[in-house]
Enzyme design. Structure first.
Site, PDB file in Angstrom:
ATOM      1  N   THR A 167     -26.933  -2.825  24.855  1.00 42.84           N
ATOM      2  CA  THR A 167     -27.394  -1.874  23.633  1.00 42.84           C
ATOM      3  C   THR A 167     -26.154  -1.595  22.829  1.00 42.84           C
ATOM      4  O   THR A 167     -26.757  -0.801  21.718  1.00 42.84           O
ATOM      5  CB  THR A 167     -28.090  -0.750  24.604  1.00 42.84           C
ATOM      6  N   LYS A 219     -22.818  -2.029  19.869  1.00 44.65           N
ATOM      7  CA  LYS A 219     -23.103  -2.689  18.672  1.00 44.65           C
ATOM      8  C   LYS A 219     -22.695  -4.010  18.751  1.00 44.65           C
ATOM      9  O   LYS A 219     -23.155  -4.896  18.165  1.00 44.65           O
ATOM     10  CB  LYS A 219     -22.297  -1.758  17.649  1.00 44.65           C
ATOM     11  N   ILE A 256     -15.437 -10.586  27.278  1.00 44.92           N
ATOM     12  CA  ILE A 256     -15.064 -10.776  26.097  1.00 44.92           C
ATOM     13  C   ILE A 256     -14.246  -9.555  25.620  1.00 44.92           C
ATOM     14  O   ILE A 256     -13.200  -9.789  24.928  1.00 44.92           O
ATOM     15  CB  ILE A 256     -16.249 -10.783  25.021  1.00 44.92           C
ATOM     16  N   THR A 257     -14.437  -8.196  26.414  1.00 38.52           N
ATOM     17  CA  THR A 257     -13.656  -7.192  25.969  1.00 38.52           C
ATOM     18  C   THR A 257     -12.155  -7.437  26.094  1.00 38.52           C
ATOM     19  O   THR A 257     -11.686  -8.248  26.820  1.00 38.52           O
ATOM     20  CB  THR A 257     -13.989  -6.216  26.914  1.00 38.52           C
ATOM     21  N   GLU A 258     -11.844  -6.816  24.759  1.00 33.24           N
ATOM     22  CA  GLU A 258     -10.225  -6.880  24.481  1.00 33.24           C
ATOM     23  C   GLU A 258      -9.487  -5.548  24.570  1.00 33.24           C
ATOM     24  O   GLU A 258     -10.344  -4.518  24.385  1.00 33.24           O
ATOM     25  CB  GLU A 258      -9.960  -7.219  22.971  1.00 33.24           C
ATOM     26  N   TYR A 303     -11.213 -22.737  17.996  1.00 30.64           N
ATOM     27  CA  TYR A 303     -12.397 -23.339  16.845  1.00 30.64           C
ATOM     28  C   TYR A 303     -11.657 -24.447  16.417  1.00 30.64           C
ATOM     29  O   TYR A 303     -12.153 -25.537  15.829  1.00 30.64           O
ATOM     30  CB  TYR A 303     -12.287 -22.139  15.962  1.00 30.64           C
ATOM     31  N   GLU A 355      -0.071 -21.021  24.664  1.00 32.93           N
ATOM     32  CA  GLU A 355       0.814 -20.268  24.062  1.00 32.93           C
ATOM     33  C   GLU A 355       1.898 -19.957  24.531  1.00 32.93           C
ATOM     34  O   GLU A 355       2.220 -20.129  25.923  1.00 32.93           O
ATOM     35  CB  GLU A 355       0.055 -19.011  23.832  1.00 32.93           C
ATOM     36  N   HIS A 407      15.227  -6.340  32.225  1.00 28.99           N
ATOM     37  CA  HIS A 407      15.420  -7.859  32.675  1.00 28.99           C
ATOM     38  C   HIS A 407      14.239  -8.362  33.585  1.00 28.99           C
ATOM     39  O   HIS A 407      14.306  -9.398  33.808  1.00 28.99           O
ATOM     40  CB  HIS A 407      16.688  -7.860  33.563  1.00 28.99           C
TER      41      HIS A 407
END
Lengths: 307, 402
Positions: free
Chosen positions: A17, A19, A105-107, A172, A222, A260
Site C-alpha cells: 500500500t 508508494k 529491496i529496501t535500502e 542491467y 565490487e 585498523h
C-alpha cells in the site's frame, strides 16, 4: 528450469500500500509476474489496484501465505521496519510451507537489524533471503515471467545465461550485454552490496551449476570484503560451466578510514586488482570493461562448443 | 559516521566502561585550566581528528606547511609543556598515515589525566561480513601497529563471534581474557568491561569500536585509554543525539551538500566529471575512463529515481571542480526514464551555460525517446551507445587524458 524462482511463481508484496510498493507491484504485474496480493499491517481487507485489477491486502504474512500459497515475497517496507518484515515472512513461510523466497529491496536498513534478521532466516533452513538493498531476482519467461524487484523487465529475455551481481545497474548492463550477442537469461539475481545480507555468490553459483537451463554464468563483483575471492576459489573446484567476471572499483580511492579493525579482518583484501586476480586464477574469463562482457561471454561459449 | 575520542570517552563513561578523567578544549587557556583541574602531574595532550596514527603523526603550519612538531599526542610533565603542546597542536594541520598528505586541521584537543600502565592491549568490536555477526578481537600487542601484528603474528589476535540470539556469553569473555593472560581481579574487570562495551555497541548502533590501547593498571583495573567509534549511518533515524556529535568540519563541504540532495559524490584528482546512476555502474564508469587513458574527476551516483532538479544539482557540483575539462553522463534507465534524464541534461546544460564537452550514454527504459531529445538539441552534446564508446569519446574530446 531456472533457479529458486520459476516463471509462474506466486508472489506477495510486503508494503504493497506504500508508494514504492504499489508502483513496483504494478510494474511486476505489467511484466507478467503472478502477484497474488500483499501485506500491510493495519490495512487487511483492503484492495490495491494494479494494472486495472484489484489485489487483496492482508494484515499478516501468515494470513497472506495461508490464503494464497505464495512461493515468494518481495519487501518494499521502509528501513526502520524492514528487518522485522523479513523475519515475519521467514516465520510464516517456515510455519506454513517449510520453504519460501524472501526478496528485500529496501535500502538503508540498520546493519545490526540485518545481523538479527539474517540469523533468524538461517535458523529456518527452507527459507532463502535475497538482499537487502538489491534490484531483486528475475526469471524471464517465453511471454512474461517472474520479475521480483525493481529491474526494468523489458530488457530481459528467456535464455541460458545466469547472472549474479552485487550492483543493481551493473546487472542491467550485464543483461544488455548478453542480449547484444543474442543470448537470453535463465535467472538474474542482484544479491546487494550491504555488509550483512542473505544469499551470497557461492549459493548462486551452486544453483546455476545445478540448473539444466543455465549454460554459462556472469558474475559481477565490487571492491570491499572478500566474497568474490572465496566464490572464485569455490568455483574453481565446483563449477564446470563457463563463468565470465567483472569487478567494479579499480579506480576507487582507498576509503578514508579511522581504525585498523576492518583491515585486520579482511586481511587487507578487497581491492579490484586482487579480485580480478582471484577470478583469473579460478579460470574465470574477465572483462576489464563491462561493455566487453558480451564479447568475452561469446568467446567462452565458443570455447566449449556452445556457439 | 565517526566521532572524536573525547566524545567516545563520554559515551564509554555513560556505559560504565572505565576511562580516565579528561577535558575537551578548543584553546590553550582551556588546556591550562584543564591541567589545573585534573590535579594530575602527568597529562596526555591529544589532538582530536577523525583518523588513526595521531601519536606518530606530524604537525605542520596550515598555510606555510612548515614543520611544527612531531607527534599529535604528547605526554606533558608540567604546566609549561601543556602550554607548548597545546599551542603547537591547535590550529595546525596533523598528517598521519590515515589522513593523506593534506592532513587535517586540529580544532579540538583532549587533555587527559595520566595513569599507571602495567600492560597495553588492543580491543575492537565490529560487524563482520563473513560471519554476519558482531566480532570481538583482542591482542596482548596493544599500542603497536596492530595491522603489522595481524599480518606477521596472526596467532596473537584472538577473536570471538557473538551469536546475535544468545548475546555475549560468560565463557566467551573468560576465554578472551585468559587468551590475553589475564587472571583474578583483572580478568573479572575485563569481563565486566566487555559486557558494557557490547551492550553499548548494540544500543548505540555502532559498526566499529576500537580501543588501542586498552590498559591494565598496576591496581588491576581495565581502562580504555583511547577510543575510535563509528556509528551506522543507516540507524541515524533512531539516534537523534548524533546530530550533536557530528563534526561537519571533518567532512567535505561539497560531499555534505551532495548528500542533502540525495546524491552521493566523492571528489577525485582527474579531469573527467562523471554523472551515473547506481554505485556499481558509477565505479565501473570511472574504471572504463581510466582504461581508455582518462582520469575521473569524481564519483557521482544520482541514485535510482533522480529528477530534473537533482540532475541539475549534480552538474553544478561537478562543475565546481576547476579541474573538470569534460563530463561523461552514463545512465542505464530502469525506473529512471531516459527521456526524463535527457530533458534534465539539457535543462542543466542551458541553466549552467556549460562550456566543457559533454558525452551522454543512455540505455534502458525509453532510450529511443531520450536519444531523440538529445539529438534535437542544438547544444554541444555527443551521444554514445555504450560505456566504452562514451569513455573513448570524452577522452578524445578533452585531448587524450591529462
Amino acid at each position: 528450469m531456472s533457479i529458486w524462482i520459476e516463471e509462474d511463481a506466486k508472489v506477495l508484496v510486503q508494503g504493497i500500500t506504500g508508494k514504492q510498493g504499489m508502483f513496483h507491484a504494478d510494474k511486476m504485474v505489467e511484466y507478467g509476474t503472478d502477484i497474488v496480493g500483499g501485506c500491510t499491517p493495519g490495512k487487511g481487507g483492503q484492495t490495491v489496484e494494479l494494472q486495472g485489477k484489484p489485489y487483496p491486502v492482508w494484515d499478516s504474512m501468515t494470513e497472506a501465505i495461508d490464503a494464497t500459497n505464495a512461493d515468494a515475497t518481495v519487501i518494499y517496507v521502509p528501513p526502520p521496519f524492514a528487518a522485522e518484515a523479513i523475519m515475519e515472512a521467514a516465520d510464516a513461510f517456515d510455519f506454513l510451507k517449510g520453504e519460501g523466497v524472501i526478496v528485500c529491496i529496501t535500502e538503508g536498513i540498520p546493519t545490526l537489524d540485518m545481523v538479527k534478521a539474517v540469523a533468524y532466516v538461517e535458523n529456518r533452513p527452507g527459507i532463502r533471503l535475497i538482499g537487502p538493498n538489491c534490484p531483486g531476482i528475475i526469471t524471464p519467461g517465453e511471454t512474461g515471467g517472474a520479475k521480483i524487484g525493481i529491474m526494468p523487465g523489458h530488457i530481459h529475455a528467456k535464455g541460458r545465461i545466469g547472472i549474479v551481481s552485487k550492483s543493481g545497474t551493473l546487472t542491467y548492463e550485464a543483461v544488455a550485454q548478453t542480449m547484444s550477442i543474442n543470448e537470453g537469461q535463465s535467472t538474474c539475481i542482484g544479491i546487494g552490496g550491504d555488509p550483512v545480507n542473505g544469499t551470497g555468490f557461492i549459493e548462486c553459483l551452486a544453483a546455476f551449476e545445478a540448473d539444466p537451463q543455465t549454460a554459462a554464468i556472469i558474475m559481477i563483483g565490487e571492491i570491499g570484503g572478500n566474497a568474490e575471492q572465496e566464490a572464485a576459489a569455490w568455483a574453481s573446484e565446483n563449477v564446470t560451466k563457463p563463468i565470465v567476471g567483472f569487478v567494479a572499483g579499480a579506480t576507487a580511492p582507498p576509503g578514508k578510514r579511522m581504525g585498523h579493525a576492518g583491515a585486520i579482518i579482511s586481511g587487507g583484501k578487497g581491492t579490484a586488482e586482487e579480485k580480478f586476480e582471484a577470478f583469473r586464477e579460478a579460470g574465470i574469463a574477465c572483462a576489464m570493461d563491462p561493455s566487453e562482457l558480451g564479447a568475452v561471454l561469446l568467446e567462452s561459449l565458443k570455447a566449449v562448443g556452445l556457439r | 559516521m565517526n566521532i572524536h575520542e573525547y566524545q567516545g570517552k563520554t559515551l564509554l563513561r555513560e556505559n560504565n566502561v572505565t576511562v580516565l578523567e579528561g577535558v575537551h578544549c578548543t584553546n590553550v587557556e582551556q588546556a591550562l585550566a584543564a591541567y589545573d583541574s585534573l590535579g594530575s602531574k602527568i597529562v596526555a595532550v591529544k589532538s582530536q581528528i577523525h583518523a588513526g596514527g595521531r601519536g606518530k603523526g606530524t604537525l605542520y603550519h596550515p598555510e606555510t606547511r612548515e614543520h611544527v612538531m612531531d607527534g599529535g599526542v604528547k605526554i606533558a610533565f608540567s604546566r609549561e609543556e601543556v602550554e607548548t603542546y597545546a599551542t603547537n597542536i591547535l590550529g595546525n594541520v596533523l598528517v598521519t598515515i590515515q589522513t593523506g598528505d593534506e592532513g587535517k586541521l586540529v580544532s579540538n584537543l583532549y587533555v587527559e589525566a595520566g595513569c599507571d600502565i602495567a600492560h597495553e592491549y588492543y580491543l575492537a568490536l565490529l560487524v563482520d561480513r563473513d560471519t554476519k555477526s558482531v566480532l570481538i578481537m583482542a591482542s596482548t600487542e596493544g599500542g603497536m601497529d596492530i595491522e603489522d601484528v595481524a599480518h606477521n603474528t596472526p596467532e596473537l589476535i584472538h577473536k570471538v563471534v557473538v551469536d546475535p540470539n544468545a548475546g555475549l556469553l560468560g565463557f566467551q569473555k573468560r576465554d578472551l581474557g585468559m587468551a590475553l593472560g589475564l587472571s583474578g581481579a583483572a580478568l573479572r574487570a575485563f569481563g565486566k568491561m566487555l559486557s558494557s562495551m557490547y551492550t553499548m555497541f548494540v544500543a548505540e548502533d555502532c559498526v566499529m569500536v576500537e580501543i588501542n590501547p586498552l590498559v591494565r593498571t598496576g591496581a588491576d583495573e581495565i581502562v580504555a585509554l583511547d577510543s575510535k567509534i563509528s556509528f551506522d549511518e543507516n540507524a541515524e533515524f533512531r539516534h537523534k543525539k548524533w546530530d550533536d556529535l557530528r563534526d561537519l568540519s571533518e567532512e567535505e563541504d561539497v560531499e555534505i551538500r551532495a548528500k542533502e540532495t540525495g546524491l552521493s559524490y566523492v571528489k577525485l584528482d582527474g579531469n573527467i566529471g562523471c554523472l551515473v546512476n547506481g554505485a556499481g555502474l558509477a565505479m565501473a564508469t570511472m574504471d572504463v575512463i581510466k582504461l581508455y587513458g582518462g582520469e575521473p574527476a569524481n564519483f557521482l551516483d544520482v541514485g535510482g529515481g533522480a529528477n530534473e532538479e537533482q540532475v541539475k544539482t549534480a552538474f553544478s557540483i561537478i562543475m565546481e571542480d576547476p579541474n573538470v575539462k569534460g563530463i561523461l553522463v552514463n545512465i542505464f534507465g530502469g525506473i529512471m526514464r531516459c527521456d526524463i534524464i535527457a530533458r534534465g541534461v539539457i535543462a542543466a546544460t542551458e541553466a549552467l551555460s556549460l562550456e566543457v564537452p559533454l558525452v551522454v550514454r543512455l540505455a534502458g527504459t525509453n532510450v529511443d525517446e531520450g536519444k531523440k531529445i538529445l539529438a534535437a538539441s542544438t547544444l554541444n552534446i555527443h551521444a554514445a551507445d555504450d560505456l566504452a564508446e562514451g569513455a573513448q569519446k570524452i577522452v578524445a574530446l578533452i585531448g587524450g587524458g591529462q
